[in-house]
Scaffold this active site. Structure first.
Site, short mmCIF file in Angstrom:
data_model
loop_
_atom_site.label_atom_id
_atom_site.label_comp_id
_atom_site.label_asym_id
_atom_site.label_seq_id
_atom_site.Cartn_x
_atom_site.Cartn_y
_atom_site.Cartn_z
N ASP A 44 0.84 -1.20 0.00
CA ASP A 44 0.00 0.00 0.00
C ASP A 44 0.88 1.26 0.00
O ASP A 44 0.38 2.38 -0.10
CB ASP A 44 -1.02 -0.01 1.15
N SER A 45 2.21 1.05 0.03
CA SER A 45 3.14 2.15 -0.21
C SER A 45 2.87 2.78 -1.57
O SER A 45 3.33 3.89 -1.84
CB SER A 45 4.59 1.66 -0.15
N ASP A 83 -1.00 -6.19 -0.31
CA ASP A 83 -1.29 -5.56 0.98
C ASP A 83 -2.78 -5.36 1.17
O ASP A 83 -3.48 -4.95 0.23
CB ASP A 83 -0.62 -4.17 1.04
N LYS A 113 -0.97 -9.54 2.81
CA LYS A 113 -0.21 -9.06 3.97
C LYS A 113 -1.09 -8.07 4.73
O LYS A 113 -1.78 -7.25 4.12
CB LYS A 113 1.09 -8.38 3.52
N GLU A 115 -1.21 -5.58 8.56
CA GLU A 115 -0.41 -5.00 9.63
C GLU A 115 -1.03 -5.26 11.00
O GLU A 115 -2.25 -5.22 11.14
CB GLU A 115 -0.29 -3.48 9.42
N GLU A 182 9.36 -4.06 10.33
CA GLU A 182 9.74 -2.76 9.76
C GLU A 182 10.26 -1.82 10.82
O GLU A 182 9.61 -1.59 11.85
CB GLU A 182 8.53 -2.14 9.05
O1 KIV Z 1 3.59 -1.09 1.60
C1 KIV Z 1 4.75 -1.52 1.56
O2 KIV Z 1 5.50 -1.32 0.59
C2 KIV Z 1 5.22 -2.28 2.69
C3 KIV Z 1 6.69 -2.52 2.80
C4 KIV Z 1 7.37 -1.26 3.14
C5 KIV Z 1 6.99 -3.62 3.73
O3 KIV Z 1 4.44 -2.68 3.50
#
Ligand code: KIV
Length: 275
Positions: A44-45, A83, A113, A115, A182
């Site tokens: 989600d970056s 994510d 993934k 969090e 992280e």
């Molecule tokens: O969103 C992302 O790119 C991430 C990484 C920084 C682990 O969660």
């Protein structure tokens, strides 16, 4: 060879370091996949590096599905990790399973993934029960940026460090197949890595994790808004892009591109009939 959750399990047991990089579109996914990373993370970056938001909180399920589809089309051998965006799993266990399912069914990801530690254990269990592998994510979890009061290193005092170890064990017990750590001190990451039987994937967590992940724009110097301390520049692709685009502008403006070489011919007989 196609990477899978088994690749992650085997890597932990034989000590092979795992590699993961982000990608958000087809052509970048193809480039990264061809280099042989184990996993491509549609992080989600993307909210920050592709969409220009100040954090990841505005990223939606629709954004994630859209980008995951593109990456999945370009990734042949890497495991595609999608994510789960903010508010797609925190709201309820039902939402978590439903949205994880959408990332697999509509997006084409192989795993998701999410969090968090103790607070999302029921969600992890339910998603895994639905036969969707889950990668955990602890430490500086960007979706909690407002609770942390900024993007800060986590787990620095005894209480916070103990909580991170407990969370990691809970996430493992809930069924996650790997955990991203992280921005935590490297000695803490080492302890967590030793305690877990699933691999840890570090980002700003030092050399002792079982693998590493980076945002590709950071690793290749293509994002200039800020540069976290843990980022190493592996190539100055930003400079290469700058030089190439400036040359393109120059050549179009001075007429040296495009020449006939880059065009298509037609017979003069036809041209004569057009006047
Ligand atoms: O969103 C992302 O790119 C991430 C990484 C920084 C682990 O969660």
């Amino acid at each position: 060879m196609k990477n899978s959750v088994s690749t992650f399990r085997e890597a932990k047991s034989n000590g092979t370091k795992l590699t993961m990089l982000t990608a958000y579109d087809y052509s970048m996914a193809k480039l990264i996949d061809n280099c042989g990373v184990n996993a491509i993370l549609v992080g989600d970056s993307l909210g920050m590096v592709s969409l220009g938001y100040k954090d990841t909180l505005s990223v939606t399920m629709e954004d994630m599905i859209h980008h995951t589809k593109a990456v999945a089309r370009g990734a042949e051998s890497s495991l595609v990790v999608a994510d789960m965006p903010f508010m797609s799993y925190q709201t309820s266990v039902y939402d978590a399973v439903k949205n994880a399912g959408r990332l697999i069914q509509e997006g084409g990801a192989a795993v998701v993934k999410l969090e968090g530690g103790a607070t999302v254990i029921e969600q992890i269990k339910a998603i895994v029960n639905a036969q969707i592998p889950v990668m955990g994510h602890l430490g500086l979890t960007p979706q909690s940026v407002n609770m942390f009061g900024g993007f800060k290193v986590q787990g620095k005092d005894e209480e916070a460090a103990k909580k991170l170890i407990e969370d990691a064990l809970k996430v493992e017990k809930a069924g996650a197949f790997a955990i991203v750590l992280e921005c935590i001190p490297y000695k803490l990451a080492e302890i967590i890595t030793e305690k877990l039987s699933i691999p840890t994937i570090g980002i700003g967590a030092g050399p002792h994790c079982d693998g590493q992940v980076l945002v590709y724009q950071d690793a290749l110097n293509m994002f200039s808004d800020f540069k976290p301390k843990f980022v190493k520049t592996f190539s100055n692709v930003g400079d290469v892009i700058n030089a190439g685009i400036k040359q393109y502008i120059d050549e179009v403006q001075n007429g040296s591109f495009p020449t006939y070489e880059y065009g298509f011919n037609i017979s003069d007989d036809i041209i004569d009939k057009l006047y």
